[in-house]
Design a protein around this motif. Sequence first.
Motif, PDB file in Angstrom:
ATOM      1  N   UNK A  62       0.834  -1.207   0.000  1.00  0.00           N
ATOM      2  CA  UNK A  62       0.000   0.000   0.000  1.00  0.00           C
ATOM      3  C   UNK A  62       0.869   1.259   0.000  1.00  0.00           C
ATOM      4  N   UNK A  63       2.057   1.143   0.570  1.00  0.00           N
ATOM      5  CA  UNK A  63       2.965   2.296   0.577  1.00  0.00           C
ATOM      6  C   UNK A  63       3.514   2.593  -0.813  1.00  0.00           C
ATOM      7  N   UNK A  94      -7.726  -9.935  -7.049  1.00  0.00           N
ATOM      8  CA  UNK A  94      -8.440 -10.303  -5.827  1.00  0.00           C
ATOM      9  C   UNK A  94      -8.430  -9.123  -4.848  1.00  0.00           C
ATOM     10  N   UNK A  95      -9.594  -8.783  -4.310  1.00  0.00           N
ATOM     11  CA  UNK A  95      -9.669  -7.696  -3.328  1.00  0.00           C
ATOM     12  C   UNK A  95      -9.001  -8.175  -2.051  1.00  0.00           C
ATOM     13  N   UNK A  96      -8.390  -7.381  -1.471  1.00  0.00           N
ATOM     14  CA  UNK A  96      -8.182  -5.965  -1.557  1.00  0.00           C
ATOM     15  C   UNK A  96      -6.895  -5.658  -2.309  1.00  0.00           C
ATOM     16  N   UNK A  97      -5.855  -6.427  -2.013  1.00  0.00           N
ATOM     17  CA  UNK A  97      -4.529  -6.096  -2.506  1.00  0.00           C
ATOM     18  C   UNK A  97      -4.337  -6.116  -4.001  1.00  0.00           C
ATOM     19  N   UNK A  98      -5.164  -6.851  -4.743  1.00  0.00           N
ATOM     20  CA  UNK A  98      -4.967  -6.955  -6.183  1.00  0.00           C
ATOM     21  C   UNK A  98      -5.674  -5.903  -7.006  1.00  0.00           C
ATOM     22  N   UNK A  99      -6.530  -5.090  -6.389  1.00  0.00           N
ATOM     23  CA  UNK A  99      -7.338  -4.147  -7.177  1.00  0.00           C
ATOM     24  C   UNK A  99      -6.467  -3.102  -7.880  1.00  0.00           C
ATOM     25  N   UNK A 100      -5.601  -2.434  -7.157  1.00  0.00           N
ATOM     26  CA  UNK A 100      -4.797  -1.365  -7.771  1.00  0.00           C
ATOM     27  C   UNK A 100      -3.816  -1.920  -8.796  1.00  0.00           C
ATOM     28  N   UNK A 101      -3.030  -2.959  -8.472  1.00  0.00           N
ATOM     29  CA  UNK A 101      -2.116  -3.446  -9.503  1.00  0.00           C
ATOM     30  C   UNK A 101      -2.841  -4.055 -10.708  1.00  0.00           C
ATOM     31  N   UNK A 102      -4.022  -4.629 -10.503  1.00  0.00           N
ATOM     32  CA  UNK A 102      -4.782  -5.157 -11.648  1.00  0.00           C
ATOM     33  C   UNK A 102      -5.199  -4.017 -12.564  1.00  0.00           C
TER      34      UNK A 102
END
Length: 192
Positions: free
Chosen positions: A36-37, A70-78
């Motif tokens: 997230x950073x 996959x939410x949560x961590x994959x949303x931004x990089x996807x």
Amino acid sequence: MTRDEVLDVFKSCGALLTGHFILSSGLRSPVFIQKARVFQYPDKTEIVCKALASKIGAAGLGKIDAVVGPAMGGIIPAYETARHLGVPAVWTEREAGEMRLRRFELAPGARVVIIEDIVTTGLSSRETVAALRAIGAEVLAVACLIDRSAGKADCGVPLVALAEYEVPAYPADALPPDLAALPAVKPGSRNI
């Protein structure tokens, strides 16, 4: 991008933490990668996701219809990786404890790549693969920014990693004494 260049991006954002961490897999580790950073900086996120898109393109997967994070961590990089691949980005999320594609539709036979932030054991990836196969999608691969397992994780499909960074992870009942002496922190989001 080399492994060291990827890690330099994470380091420049203060995203490589040391201590005693409870990972989303339940394993314990002296290192936590707080992606997230990195994701708070669009320019840094673009650098690593553009490189990941390039690596996916070089993997010889053929036509890709969409990427799934996959939410949560994959949303931004996807989203950012999809932008560089020129395909739509959608995401799965947990519903009643199971990973599901709730807000979107994929055509039967859609050729997809799952985009993860960090892979440790491959559990979230396997859950996402199962959810997508259940609706008739063809999962070509999982791609991630960092593979903490250095190729040992089982995602159920081929794994394309921008960088491998093997970090030790231990079951809670088998901690080395120096790690056991530190208070454990759970910075992940799986059980939130």
